[in-house]
Motif scaffolding. Structure first.
Motif, PDB file in Angstrom:
ATOM      1  N   ALA A 155      29.869  42.466  34.903  1.00 43.11           N
ATOM      2  CA  ALA A 155      28.853  42.729  34.046  1.00 43.11           C
ATOM      3  C   ALA A 155      28.871  44.298  33.623  1.00 43.11           C
ATOM      4  CB  ALA A 155      27.577  42.293  34.366  1.00 43.11           C
ATOM      5  N   ASP A 156      29.234  45.001  34.545  1.00 46.86           N
ATOM      6  CA  ASP A 156      29.164  46.369  34.259  1.00 46.86           C
ATOM      7  C   ASP A 156      30.707  46.907  33.890  1.00 46.86           C
ATOM      8  OD1 ASP A 156      30.695  46.399  36.765  1.00 46.86           O
ATOM      9  OD2 ASP A 156      29.295  47.620  37.731  1.00 46.86           O
ATOM     10  N   GLY A 157      31.574  45.926  33.846  1.00 46.78           N
ATOM     11  CA  GLY A 157      33.028  46.111  33.311  1.00 46.78           C
ATOM     12  C   GLY A 157      33.877  46.267  34.617  1.00 46.78           C
ATOM     13  N   ARG A 158      33.561  46.329  35.744  1.00 51.72           N
ATOM     14  CA  ARG A 158      34.437  46.530  36.896  1.00 51.72           C
ATOM     15  C   ARG A 158      35.367  45.213  36.888  1.00 51.72           C
ATOM     16  NH1 ARG A 158      31.287  47.594  42.017  1.00 51.72           N
ATOM     17  NH2 ARG A 158      29.513  46.508  40.855  1.00 51.72           N
ATOM     18  N   ILE A 159      36.533  45.344  37.459  1.00 46.94           N
ATOM     19  CA  ILE A 159      37.595  44.378  37.627  1.00 46.94           C
ATOM     20  C   ILE A 159      37.398  43.955  39.214  1.00 46.94           C
ATOM     21  CG2 ILE A 159      39.556  43.300  37.236  1.00 46.94           C
ATOM     22  CD1 ILE A 159      39.979  45.490  35.147  1.00 46.94           C
ATOM     23  N   TRP A 160      37.161  42.547  39.238  1.00 45.38           N
ATOM     24  CA  TRP A 160      37.517  42.134  40.822  1.00 45.38           C
ATOM     25  C   TRP A 160      38.844  41.336  40.789  1.00 45.38           C
ATOM     26  CZ3 TRP A 160      36.451  36.956  42.744  1.00 45.38           C
ATOM     27  CH2 TRP A 160      36.851  36.877  44.105  1.00 45.38           C
ATOM     28  N   ASN A 161      39.842  42.016  41.457  1.00 49.83           N
ATOM     29  CA  ASN A 161      40.736  41.260  41.739  1.00 49.83           C
ATOM     30  C   ASN A 161      41.082  40.307  42.836  1.00 49.83           C
ATOM     31  OD1 ASN A 161      43.603  40.398  41.822  1.00 49.83           O
ATOM     32  ND2 ASN A 161      44.535  42.411  41.471  1.00 49.83           N
ATOM     33  N   GLY A 162      40.628  39.177  42.599  1.00 50.82           N
ATOM     34  CA  GLY A 162      40.792  38.123  43.751  1.00 50.82           C
ATOM     35  C   GLY A 162      41.843  37.029  43.426  1.00 50.82           C
ATOM     36  N   LEU A 163      42.847  37.505  43.044  1.00 43.01           N
ATOM     37  CA  LEU A 163      43.937  36.647  42.719  1.00 43.01           C
ATOM     38  C   LEU A 163      44.747  36.323  43.853  1.00 43.01           C
ATOM     39  CD1 LEU A 163      45.171  37.820  39.136  1.00 43.01           C
ATOM     40  CD2 LEU A 163      43.742  35.734  39.748  1.00 43.01           C
ATOM     41  N   SER A 164      44.288  35.630  44.863  1.00 38.76           N
ATOM     42  CA  SER A 164      44.864  35.454  46.182  1.00 38.76           C
ATOM     43  C   SER A 164      45.258  33.954  46.126  1.00 38.76           C
ATOM     44  CB  SER A 164      43.858  35.327  47.457  1.00 38.76           C
ATOM     45  OG  SER A 164      44.670  34.952  48.537  1.00 38.76           O
ATOM     46  N   GLY A 165      46.674  33.820  46.553  1.00 39.74           N
ATOM     47  CA  GLY A 165      47.129  32.468  46.707  1.00 39.74           C
ATOM     48  C   GLY A 165      47.137  31.840  48.080  1.00 39.74           C
ATOM     49  N   LEU A 166      46.093  32.456  49.021  1.00 39.86           N
ATOM     50  CA  LEU A 166      45.996  31.891  50.258  1.00 39.86           C
ATOM     51  C   LEU A 166      45.186  30.751  50.370  1.00 39.86           C
ATOM     52  CD1 LEU A 166      45.241  35.463  51.963  1.00 39.86           C
ATOM     53  CD2 LEU A 166      47.497  34.381  51.887  1.00 39.86           C
ATOM     54  N   ARG A 167      45.783  29.908  51.393  1.00 41.27           N
ATOM     55  CA  ARG A 167      44.885  28.782  51.741  1.00 41.27           C
ATOM     56  C   ARG A 167      43.829  29.060  52.856  1.00 41.27           C
ATOM     57  NH1 ARG A 167      49.016  27.673  48.241  1.00 41.27           N
ATOM     58  NH2 ARG A 167      49.060  25.306  47.641  1.00 41.27           N
ATOM     59  N   LYS A 168      44.137  30.196  53.673  1.00 39.49           N
ATOM     60  CA  LYS A 168      43.368  30.625  54.715  1.00 39.49           C
ATOM     61  C   LYS A 168      42.921  32.114  54.678  1.00 39.49           C
ATOM     62  CE  LYS A 168      44.501  27.126  58.533  1.00 39.49           C
ATOM     63  NZ  LYS A 168      45.138  27.020  59.588  1.00 39.49           N
ATOM     64  N   ASP A 169      41.806  32.328  54.587  1.00 35.54           N
ATOM     65  CA  ASP A 169      41.336  33.746  54.424  1.00 35.54           C
ATOM     66  C   ASP A 169      39.811  33.773  54.786  1.00 35.54           C
ATOM     67  OD1 ASP A 169      40.876  36.391  54.171  1.00 35.54           O
ATOM     68  OD2 ASP A 169      41.383  36.463  52.075  1.00 35.54           O
ATOM     69  N   SER A 199      38.145  36.489  55.999  1.00 35.40           N
ATOM     70  CA  SER A 199      37.832  38.011  55.870  1.00 35.40           C
ATOM     71  C   SER A 199      36.832  38.341  55.169  1.00 35.40           C
ATOM     72  CB  SER A 199      39.105  38.790  55.704  1.00 35.40           C
ATOM     73  OG  SER A 199      39.375  38.495  54.276  1.00 35.40           O
ATOM     74  N   HIS A 200      36.156  37.417  54.399  1.00 40.49           N
ATOM     75  CA  HIS A 200      35.035  37.916  53.199  1.00 40.49           C
ATOM     76  C   HIS A 200      34.159  36.621  52.885  1.00 40.49           C
ATOM     77  CE1 HIS A 200      37.497  35.937  50.507  1.00 40.49           C
ATOM     78  NE2 HIS A 200      38.650  36.612  50.740  1.00 40.49           N
ATOM     79  N   TYR A 201      32.847  36.960  52.197  1.00 39.47           N
ATOM     80  CA  TYR A 201      32.338  35.912  51.584  1.00 39.47           C
ATOM     81  C   TYR A 201      33.382  34.901  50.584  1.00 39.47           C
ATOM     82  CZ  TYR A 201      28.256  38.099  53.220  1.00 39.47           C
ATOM     83  OH  TYR A 201      27.024  38.588  54.031  1.00 39.47           O
ATOM     84  N   ASP A 202      33.069  33.767  50.387  1.00 43.50           N
ATOM     85  CA  ASP A 202      34.132  33.190  49.247  1.00 43.50           C
ATOM     86  C   ASP A 202      33.272  33.609  47.891  1.00 43.50           C
ATOM     87  OD1 ASP A 202      35.596  31.522  47.855  1.00 43.50           O
ATOM     88  OD2 ASP A 202      35.315  29.741  49.016  1.00 43.50           O
TER      89      ASP A 202
END
Length: 474
Positions: free
Chosen positions: A177-191, A193-196
């Protein structure tokens, strides 16, 4: 524009950001203002179509600073008003239709990375070009776009085998909403390390941020496909037939579509190329499709054996098996033409609901009984995805009744049908989303704790309330 007005100043900066090609006015913006079903018409302060993620980010940053609400829109094929502005003339309509780039196809990883404005049918063809399948399939696939598919967690006819849009997405790129970009373009099937995080935005209908790109799963293309239409006495017979079809096919059951005679008749009566495949009319029908990437012809034997047992036992009344690709397409054309056919049959009130597969017969019986008692002469027109419990419980106006008078009873019909759904532990928004159409019903029926959690997430990600206000939550 008055340069001293802060809103006008912000709009001028937005216009400079997207350029003249991205600043839509006059006839260029008119199709984006009309909701497909005609229930809503947007009255935006401006309509913009950024061409890049960076432009989307700049637009959202400017709107956040100025407190201008943003309504994201991709293909504008939604049915619940989720991509429509209100009539205040203060909200910015942000179209993603210029973001149509396929960024990468990785056949070794079985993924395709595409931008939110890509048309679904184009993604399907891109997968075919590398001998793969992208299985998301909807009636609107020639015009709906990836961003909207993900924002509503779209379903369609292949959910039984491949899952909803959520199941087909591995990673996202999102502008907050504030204009920041989240780059979560992962092609991983297993990760682990973070909230989904991606699953917060999928199905959120643009209320938490704007999806600008996604990494999608690809699958082997089918080498064999077998399609059949089965005539049945009742929905209970269809539910009984489903396990037998699964047993005969293993994991190859791709489609399982239930249709009432009333719904099928709307297609036969009004849509070109639709004809009754049987000599007699039957109460219910089940459209079945099996597919596998394995070459050969073993699907035919299993399907014909299952249908033969069903006919012998009386679970099925009749059946036709497609003998060619064209015959299969003709059978699917019947199913896919029902929504358009109903549009030719007078005013209609639609419900997109789901219950456990085992409860479909009870739901159809109870909801039909209650609706017919409330509105004598109403024509109940149910059809949908038997395999995943999603029924489109549509109502056509009584013949010779004023369409406006019938549509005025929309809220009454919603309450009747949704009360039955809720009592059976189902959902009032199976695959079309909530939008603005079902906000009141969601508030009425949703667990208060769940609503509180949803509002907490909304506040955390969109504290200024600028992202698609009035949709899902109020």
């Amino acid at each position: 524009m008055n340069s001293t007005d802060p809103v006008d100043t912000t709009l001028a900066r937005i216009r400079a950001t997207v350029g003249e090609a991205g600043w839509l006015a006059g006839d260029a913006r008119e199709p984006l203002l009309r909701e497909w079903r005609g229930l809503y018409r947007s009255v935006p302060v401006a309509v913009v179509a950024p061409a890049t993620t960076a432009e989307v980010a700049r637009v959202l940053a400017l709107c956040s600073e100025a407190g201008i609400a943003v309504v994201p829109q991709s293909g504008n094929t939604g049915l619940c008003g989720g991509a429509a502005c209100d009539t205040s003339g203060t909200q910015l309509l942000l179209s993603l239709r210029r973001m149509r780039r396929i960024r990468e196809i990785d056949t070794a990883n079985e993924t395709l990375t595409a931008e939110a404005g890509c048309i679904l049918a184009d993604l399907q063809r891109a997968a075919e070009d590398v001998d793969r399948l992208f299985p998301l399939s909807l009636a609107a696939e020639g015009s709906c776009m990836l961003g909207g598919n993900l924002a509503t967690n779209a379903g369609g006819t292949n959910v039984l085998r491949y899952g909803n849009a959520r199941d087909l997405c591995l990673g996202l790129e999102v502008v907050l909403a504030d204009g920041r970009i989240w780059n979560g373009l992962s092609g991983l099937r297993k990760d682990n390390s973070h909230y989904d995080l991606k699953n917060l935005f999928i199905g959120a209908e643009g209320t938490l941020g704007v999806i600008t790109a996604a990494v999608l799963r690809l699958f082997p293309r089918p080498r064999q496909t077998r399609t059949a239409l089965v005539a049945l006495e009742s929905p209970a017979a269809a539910v009984q037939l489903l396990p037998a079809l699964r047993e005969c096919s293993g994991d190859t059951l791709t489609g399982c579509e239930l249709m009432s005679r009333t719904s099928l008749a709307t297609a036969i009566d009004h849509i070109q190329g639709c004809a009754d495949p049987f000599e007699a009319a039957y109460p219910w029908y089940l459209l079945v499709e099996l597919s596998t990437p394995r070459p050969g012809d073993e699907l035919r034997e299993g399907l014909e054996a299952a249908l033969g047992d069903a006919l012998e036992s009386g679970r099925a009344l009749d059946a036709v098996v497609a003998e060619s690709v064209q015959q299969a397409r003709t059978l699917w054309h019947l199913r896919e033409s029902i929504p358009e056919g109903q549009r030719h049959d007078g005013a209609s009130i639609k419900h997109d609901v789901s219950v456990a597969v085992s409860r479909i017969p009870a739901f159809l019986e109870e909801a039909t009984t209650r609706i017919e008692a409330a509105i004598p002469g109403v024509r109940v027109c149910p059809f949908g995805h038997l395999g995943d419990g999603n029924i489109h419980f549509n109502l056509s106006q009584p013949r010779h009744e004023d369409p406006g008078a019938f549509l005025a009873r929309w809220a009454e019909c919603n309450r009747i049908v949704h009360d039955v759904v809720a009592a059976m532990g189902g959902s009032i928004a199976a695959e079309h989303g909530v939008g603005q159409l079902k906000v009141g019903e969601l508030e009425r029926l949703k667990d208060p704790v769940e609503l509180e959690l949803m509002r907490s997430i909304k506040t955390a990600l969109d504290p200024g309330g600028v992202m698609n206000p009035g949709k899902i939550l109020r």
